[in-house]
Design a protein around this motif. Structure first.
Motif, mmCIF file in Angstrom:
data_model
loop_
_atom_site.group_PDB
_atom_site.id
_atom_site.type_symbol
_atom_site.label_atom_id
_atom_site.label_comp_id
_atom_site.label_asym_id
_atom_site.label_seq_id
_atom_site.Cartn_x
_atom_site.Cartn_y
_atom_site.Cartn_z
ATOM 1 N N ALA A 16 0.830 -1.209 0.000
ATOM 2 C CA ALA A 16 0.000 0.000 0.000
ATOM 3 C C ALA A 16 0.865 1.259 0.000
ATOM 4 O O ALA A 16 0.619 2.192 -0.775
ATOM 5 N N GLY A 17 1.873 1.288 0.837
ATOM 6 C CA GLY A 17 2.748 2.459 0.893
ATOM 7 C C GLY A 17 3.589 2.629 -0.353
ATOM 8 O O GLY A 17 3.717 3.726 -0.905
ATOM 9 N N VAL A 18 4.160 1.530 -0.816
ATOM 10 C CA VAL A 18 5.009 1.559 -2.002
ATOM 11 C C VAL A 18 4.191 1.946 -3.235
ATOM 12 O O VAL A 18 4.620 2.767 -4.050
ATOM 13 N N ALA A 19 3.001 1.369 -3.373
ATOM 14 C CA ALA A 19 2.139 1.663 -4.525
ATOM 15 C C ALA A 19 1.736 3.134 -4.553
ATOM 16 O O ALA A 19 1.711 3.765 -5.615
ATOM 17 N N ALA A 20 1.437 3.701 -3.401
ATOM 18 C CA ALA A 20 1.066 5.119 -3.333
ATOM 19 C C ALA A 20 2.232 6.006 -3.767
ATOM 20 O O ALA A 20 2.051 6.972 -4.520
ATOM 21 N N ALA A 21 3.434 5.678 -3.322
ATOM 22 C CA ALA A 21 4.609 6.476 -3.696
ATOM 23 C C ALA A 21 4.891 6.364 -5.191
ATOM 24 O O ALA A 21 5.190 7.364 -5.857
ATOM 25 N N PHE A 22 4.798 5.159 -5.751
ATOM 26 C CA PHE A 22 5.023 4.988 -7.188
ATOM 27 C C PHE A 22 3.973 5.755 -7.998
ATOM 28 O O PHE A 22 4.292 6.340 -9.034
ATOM 29 N N THR A 23 2.737 5.772 -7.528
ATOM 30 C CA THR A 23 1.680 6.507 -8.228
ATOM 31 C C THR A 23 2.010 7.995 -8.274
ATOM 32 O O THR A 23 1.890 8.631 -9.327
ATOM 33 N N LEU A 24 2.457 8.544 -7.162
ATOM 34 C CA LEU A 24 2.848 9.952 -7.120
ATOM 35 C C LEU A 24 4.001 10.227 -8.085
ATOM 36 O O LEU A 24 3.984 11.215 -8.826
ATOM 37 N N HIS A 25 4.996 9.348 -8.113
ATOM 38 C CA HIS A 25 6.132 9.529 -9.028
ATOM 39 C C HIS A 25 5.697 9.498 -10.491
ATOM 40 O O HIS A 25 6.184 10.284 -11.300
ATOM 41 N N VAL A 26 4.783 8.602 -10.829
ATOM 42 C CA VAL A 26 4.311 8.509 -12.213
ATOM 43 C C VAL A 26 3.528 9.758 -12.599
ATOM 44 O O VAL A 26 3.703 10.290 -13.694
ATOM 45 N N VAL A 27 2.682 10.251 -11.704
ATOM 46 C CA VAL A 27 1.926 11.478 -11.989
ATOM 47 C C VAL A 27 2.893 12.630 -12.275
ATOM 48 O O VAL A 27 2.727 13.378 -13.248
ATOM 49 N N LEU A 28 3.924 12.768 -11.461
ATOM 50 C CA LEU A 28 4.920 13.828 -11.679
ATOM 51 C C LEU A 28 5.663 13.642 -12.994
ATOM 52 O O LEU A 28 5.891 14.600 -13.744
ATOM 53 N N ALA A 29 6.043 12.403 -13.302
ATOM 54 C CA ALA A 29 6.788 12.124 -14.534
ATOM 55 C C ALA A 29 5.933 12.383 -15.773
ATOM 56 O O ALA A 29 6.404 12.977 -16.750
ATOM 57 N N VAL A 30 4.676 11.946 -15.738
ATOM 58 C CA VAL A 30 3.791 12.147 -16.880
ATOM 59 C C VAL A 30 3.518 13.641 -17.070
ATOM 60 O O VAL A 30 3.482 14.134 -18.204
ATOM 61 N N ALA A 31 3.365 14.362 -15.994
ATOM 62 C CA ALA A 31 3.159 15.812 -16.096
ATOM 63 C C ALA A 31 4.371 16.481 -16.741
ATOM 64 O O ALA A 31 4.225 17.327 -17.634
#
Length: 193
Positions: A41-56
């Motif tokens: 849960a913690g790791v998935a949330a952090a990866f999601t944030l990183h992907v949002v930043l990268a895609v932006a």
């Protein structure tokens, strides 16, 4: 509309690039010490944030002329391939242990570990490149997040078994070759376009 082709390509590239990364090992270490679902849960949330930043960041690159974007992504993919091929083998890093096994402590430890370790990481840069290259933020984001979640899940649940069957060096070389091919293709499009 989500492109299955772009999503699958991004998934494959990001998955292979992330497998030999230190965060897969960190997930493995956390998974052996704590409840796997809490860690995930913690790791998935952090990866999601990183992907949002990268895609932006990648979406901002699409505002540049297409030829320049192809040239930039080509150079960055070639640089990523070189990083994968030239990096030294990394050992397991020590992971700080939360005092208790509560969901928030364990998930928080996993989130913070990934948030810090992955910021500006090769896969985050690669995701931004892919977002710029394909100008399809939803497909790229979905492919990248699913790949990172898959690697995290493998690392947490079955990392030791995978690494016994598939040499880390082989995984790294396949990821580097994929990035090399994407880099050459992007540069060719920049020159030909």
């Amino acid at each position: 509309m989500i492109s299955i082709t772009v999503t699958a390509l991004v998934f494959g590239v990001v998955f292979l690039a992330e497998l030999p990364d230190k965060t897969a090992l960190a997930g493995l270490v956390l998974g052996t010490r704590y409840r796997a679902s809490y860690v995930f849960a913690g790791v998935a949330a952090a990866f999601t944030l990183h992907v949002v930043l990268a895609v932006a960041a990648g979406s901002v690159l699409t505002l540049l002329p297409q030829q320049l974007v192809h040239a930039l992504t080509g150079v960055l993919f070639l640089g990523g391939a070189a990083v994968l091929l030239l990096k030294k083998e990394e050992g397991e890093e020590e992971v700080r242990r939360p005092e208790d096994q509560s969901f928030w402590k364990v998930a928080g430890a996993g989130f913070m570990l990934i948030l810090v370790a992955e910021f500006g990481d090769l896969t985050q840069i690669m995701t931004a490149n892919l977002a710029a290259r394909y100008d399809d933020p939803l497909s790229v984001g979905l492919g990248a997040v699913l790949a990172l979640w898959a690697v995290a899940g493998l690392g947490i649940v079955g990392g030791k078994a995978l690494m016994k069957r598939v040499p880390l060096k082989l995984i790294t070389q396949v990821a580097a070759l994929l990035m090399l091919a994407l880099g050459v293709w992007s540069l060719w499009e920049a020159i030909a376009g």
